[in-house]
Motif scaffolding. Structure first.
Motif, mmCIF file in Angstrom:
data_model
loop_
_atom_site.group_PDB
_atom_site.id
_atom_site.type_symbol
_atom_site.label_atom_id
_atom_site.label_comp_id
_atom_site.label_asym_id
_atom_site.label_seq_id
_atom_site.Cartn_x
_atom_site.Cartn_y
_atom_site.Cartn_z
ATOM 1 N N PRO A 81 0.653 -59.864 2.010
ATOM 2 C CA PRO A 81 -0.058 -61.038 1.432
ATOM 3 C C PRO A 81 0.926 -62.135 0.916
ATOM 4 C CG PRO A 81 0.072 -59.411 -0.017
ATOM 5 C CD PRO A 81 0.503 -58.527 1.215
ATOM 6 N N VAL A 82 0.708 -63.391 0.626
ATOM 7 C CA VAL A 82 1.624 -64.385 0.391
ATOM 8 C C VAL A 82 2.040 -64.070 -0.949
ATOM 9 C CG1 VAL A 82 1.551 -67.049 0.346
ATOM 10 C CG2 VAL A 82 -0.474 -65.850 1.147
ATOM 11 N N ALA A 83 1.502 -63.337 -1.682
ATOM 12 C CA ALA A 83 2.345 -62.931 -3.078
ATOM 13 C C ALA A 83 3.645 -62.409 -2.667
ATOM 14 C CB ALA A 83 1.483 -61.861 -3.648
ATOM 15 N N ILE A 84 3.971 -61.888 -1.701
ATOM 16 C CA ILE A 84 5.343 -61.255 -1.371
ATOM 17 C C ILE A 84 6.491 -62.640 -1.460
ATOM 18 C CG2 ILE A 84 5.391 -61.461 1.221
ATOM 19 C CD1 ILE A 84 5.889 -58.218 -0.718
ATOM 20 N N SER A 85 5.710 -63.696 -1.499
ATOM 21 C CA SER A 85 6.910 -64.758 -1.588
ATOM 22 C C SER A 85 7.708 -64.575 -2.874
ATOM 23 C CB SER A 85 6.302 -66.025 -1.415
ATOM 24 O OG SER A 85 5.742 -66.441 -0.457
ATOM 25 N N ALA A 86 7.140 -64.149 -4.047
ATOM 26 C CA ALA A 86 7.715 -63.737 -5.289
ATOM 27 C C ALA A 86 8.654 -62.671 -4.882
ATOM 28 C CB ALA A 86 6.473 -62.796 -6.123
ATOM 29 N N THR A 87 8.860 -61.807 -3.958
ATOM 30 C CA THR A 87 10.112 -61.112 -3.543
ATOM 31 C C THR A 87 11.155 -62.135 -3.236
ATOM 32 O OG1 THR A 87 8.553 -59.452 -2.686
ATOM 33 C CG2 THR A 87 10.925 -59.109 -2.171
ATOM 34 N N PHE A 88 11.158 -63.016 -2.567
ATOM 35 C CA PHE A 88 11.922 -64.006 -1.997
ATOM 36 C C PHE A 88 12.454 -64.950 -3.158
ATOM 37 C CE2 PHE A 88 13.626 -68.238 -0.659
ATOM 38 C CZ PHE A 88 14.139 -67.912 0.487
ATOM 39 N N ILE A 89 11.714 -65.193 -4.109
ATOM 40 C CA ILE A 89 12.049 -66.229 -5.266
ATOM 41 C C ILE A 89 12.952 -65.211 -6.240
ATOM 42 C CG2 ILE A 89 11.054 -67.422 -7.210
ATOM 43 C CD1 ILE A 89 8.474 -67.943 -5.725
ATOM 44 N N GLY A 90 12.405 -63.859 -6.352
ATOM 45 C CA GLY A 90 13.208 -63.171 -7.455
ATOM 46 C C GLY A 90 14.507 -62.903 -6.886
ATOM 47 N N GLU A 91 14.541 -62.653 -5.324
ATOM 48 C CA GLU A 91 15.839 -62.470 -4.929
ATOM 49 C C GLU A 91 17.042 -63.790 -5.086
ATOM 50 O OE1 GLU A 91 19.362 -61.673 -2.011
ATOM 51 O OE2 GLU A 91 17.932 -63.190 -2.005
ATOM 52 N N ARG A 92 16.399 -64.727 -4.606
ATOM 53 C CA ARG A 92 17.451 -65.860 -5.013
ATOM 54 C C ARG A 92 17.600 -66.324 -6.442
ATOM 55 N NH1 ARG A 92 17.330 -69.328 -0.243
ATOM 56 N NH2 ARG A 92 17.812 -67.841 1.069
ATOM 57 N N ALA A 127 14.330 -59.167 -7.077
ATOM 58 C CA ALA A 127 13.212 -59.441 -6.012
ATOM 59 C C ALA A 127 12.328 -58.031 -6.556
ATOM 60 C CB ALA A 127 13.894 -58.759 -4.691
ATOM 61 N N LEU A 128 12.873 -56.849 -6.962
ATOM 62 C CA LEU A 128 12.280 -55.752 -7.072
ATOM 63 C C LEU A 128 11.254 -56.019 -8.226
ATOM 64 C CD1 LEU A 128 11.657 -52.794 -6.125
ATOM 65 C CD2 LEU A 128 13.361 -52.134 -8.101
ATOM 66 N N VAL A 129 11.769 -56.597 -9.480
ATOM 67 C CA VAL A 129 10.846 -56.771 -10.575
ATOM 68 C C VAL A 129 10.016 -57.851 -10.502
ATOM 69 C CG1 VAL A 129 12.823 -56.176 -12.398
ATOM 70 C CG2 VAL A 129 12.667 -58.497 -11.782
ATOM 71 N N ALA A 130 10.342 -58.839 -9.676
ATOM 72 C CA ALA A 130 9.172 -59.982 -9.341
ATOM 73 C C ALA A 130 8.073 -59.369 -8.857
ATOM 74 C CB ALA A 130 9.989 -61.196 -8.772
ATOM 75 N N THR A 131 8.100 -58.545 -7.573
ATOM 76 C CA THR A 131 7.320 -57.967 -6.732
ATOM 77 C C THR A 131 6.548 -57.052 -7.778
ATOM 78 O OG1 THR A 131 9.092 -57.985 -5.097
ATOM 79 C CG2 THR A 131 6.968 -56.740 -4.750
ATOM 80 N N ILE A 132 6.939 -56.359 -8.449
ATOM 81 C CA ILE A 132 6.216 -55.286 -9.346
ATOM 82 C C ILE A 132 5.395 -56.110 -10.353
ATOM 83 C CG2 ILE A 132 6.449 -53.520 -11.094
ATOM 84 C CD1 ILE A 132 9.026 -52.499 -9.540
ATOM 85 N N ALA A 133 6.241 -57.094 -10.822
ATOM 86 C CA ALA A 133 5.244 -57.968 -11.815
ATOM 87 C C ALA A 133 4.149 -58.736 -11.328
ATOM 88 C CB ALA A 133 6.351 -59.046 -12.587
ATOM 89 N N VAL A 134 4.362 -59.215 -9.838
ATOM 90 C CA VAL A 134 3.178 -60.036 -9.569
ATOM 91 C C VAL A 134 2.037 -59.150 -9.013
ATOM 92 C CG1 VAL A 134 3.866 -60.260 -7.015
ATOM 93 C CG2 VAL A 134 2.904 -62.090 -8.154
ATOM 94 N N PHE A 135 2.200 -57.915 -8.707
ATOM 95 C CA PHE A 135 1.087 -57.078 -8.075
ATOM 96 C C PHE A 135 0.547 -56.367 -9.328
ATOM 97 C CE2 PHE A 135 2.857 -57.915 -4.133
ATOM 98 C CZ PHE A 135 1.926 -58.025 -3.297
#
Lengths: 186, 200
Positions: free
Chosen positions: A70-81, A88-96
């Motif tokens: 899903p598009v929400a995975i863009s959160a991973t990219f933002i977190g990584e940057r 990346a990990l915390v942004a992904t966990i937080a968004v889901f």
């Protein structure tokens, strides 16, 4: 002096990670209307913290389209940057996480909740607002990305193809990538 | 009901994760294409739940925030394996995309190939087209009334003006509640089959 610098960096990083978690929890909790409903929220969180430039944010959303998820995975990219692999990990966990909790609650209460008419009304009103939000994002995104007739043509063709023929999604992304490589190569 | 006993083979956690990873790798694009893919796996293929339960889960997921596909997968996993299934199933479905986007994030930071830059810009522009499609599809699900039309236009204007969308959603929810308290009856999508409002 060097250790002082290092400590400052670490503190800054922890600050970034905490900010990522808090902001993406909000994004996850309020992102109604499917994954695309999260784009306006992600955009405002990302830009207000100056985590990414507008151009890089647009890139993050495009990357989210390339992946199967899903598009929400863009959160991973933002977190990584913002804060590397941990970010990346915390942004992904937080968004889901919020949607998973809501799913559990609904799994037990949905049949009863559905009968509460006020809840229905609030959700329909929210859905109407989300539709407007996404339309607004489409406009601002178009304004920042489309500078020539070629871009306008591509966006329009994609919209028509997606609306009329329901062609496989990956073929739209692949086609747009190929057209982009030819038309938009710097 | 959710907790009704079901005489069906319950998958082991590992079997669930295997199928979810397959969906996570091949489920491009989200939306209805992926929903029918999920359905073919869990209803037709493995018969973990029946078609009616699947439709219920899809309807329920529309009431939750977040991506529809990951919500549907999570709801099915929770039904089959509880909390453990919910968490492990979601991880199983997401790790392929997670790794791929990490790889993209790192490579695009160091790699500046003009062809790649052009291709990415093409995809960015395509997102604008896809958003138009999403707006159209969502609007079809919104009950047509003066209040919803005003809310949609107001949100559009506020977004373009740069208001935080959290505030916009909060305002919309408050107006939705107020509207119900005044009219004492909910907005209706009319005769659409997804609407269960009149089935008391």
């Amino acid at each position: 002096m060097l250790s002082g610098l290092v400590r400052k960096e670490v503190v800054k990083d922890i600050g970034h990670v905490v900010a990522l978690v808090l902001n993406f929890l909000w994004v996850g909790l309020l992102g109604f209307g499917g994954g695309f409903g999260m784009i306006p929220l992600m955009k405002s969180a990302t830009l207000s913290h100056h985590w990414l430039s507008v151009a890089t944010f647009d890139k993050a959303i495009a990357m989210g389209q390339i992946t199967p998820g899903p598009v929400a995975i863009s959160a991973t990219f933002i977190g990584e940057r913002v804060a590397g692999p941990l970010g990346a990990l915390v942004a992904t966990i937080a968004v889901f996480t919020p949607s998973l909790v809501v799913i559990v609650v609904l799994s037990h209460w949905f049949t009863r909740l559905k009968k509460v008419l006020a809840v229905q009304n609030v959700l329909f009103a929210t859905l109407a607002a989300v539709t407007g939000l996404i339309a607004g994002v489409a406009m601002t995104l178009g304004e920042s990305l489309i500078h020539a007739w070629t871009g306008a043509v591509l966006a329009l063709v994609v919209a028509i193809v997606a609306l009329r023929w329901k062609v496989p999604y990956w073929s739209i992304i692949l086609g747009a990538g190929v057209v982009g490589a030819i038309w938009f190569r710097p | 009901m959710v907790n009704a006993p079901v005489r069906r083979p319950r998958p082991t956690l590992l079997a669930l994760m295997r199928v979810y990873t397959k969906i996570g790798i091949l489920g491009f694009g989200g939306g209805y294409a992926v929903l029918s893919f999920i359905r073919s796996e869990v209803v037709d293929g493995h018969a973990w739940i029946d078609a009616e339960q699947f439709d219920n889960v899809v309807e329920m997921s529309a009431f939750a925030p977040g991506p529809t596909t990951s919500n549907v997968l999570a709801a099915i996993a929770y039904r089959l394996q509880g909390w453990k299934g919910l968490v492990m199933g979601t991880i199983a479905a997401l790790w392929p995309s997670f790794l791929l986007i990490m790889l993209l994030a790192v490579t695009t930071r160091i790699l500046h190939n003009p062809w790649l830059t052009g291709a990415l810009h093409g995809i960015e522009v395509a997102v604008v087209g896809l958003l138009i499609d999403v707006v159209w599809t969502l609007w079809k699900d919104v009950p047509k009334a003066v209040v919803t039309a005003i809310l949609a236009l107001l949100s559009l204007a506020l977004t373009v003006l740069g208001l935080n969308p959290v505030i916009t959603i909060g305002i919309a929810a408050a107006i939705g509640l107020l509207d119900f308290l005044i009219r004492r009856q909910p907005l209706s999508r009319g005769s659409k089959p997804t609407s269960e409002i009149h089935h008391e």
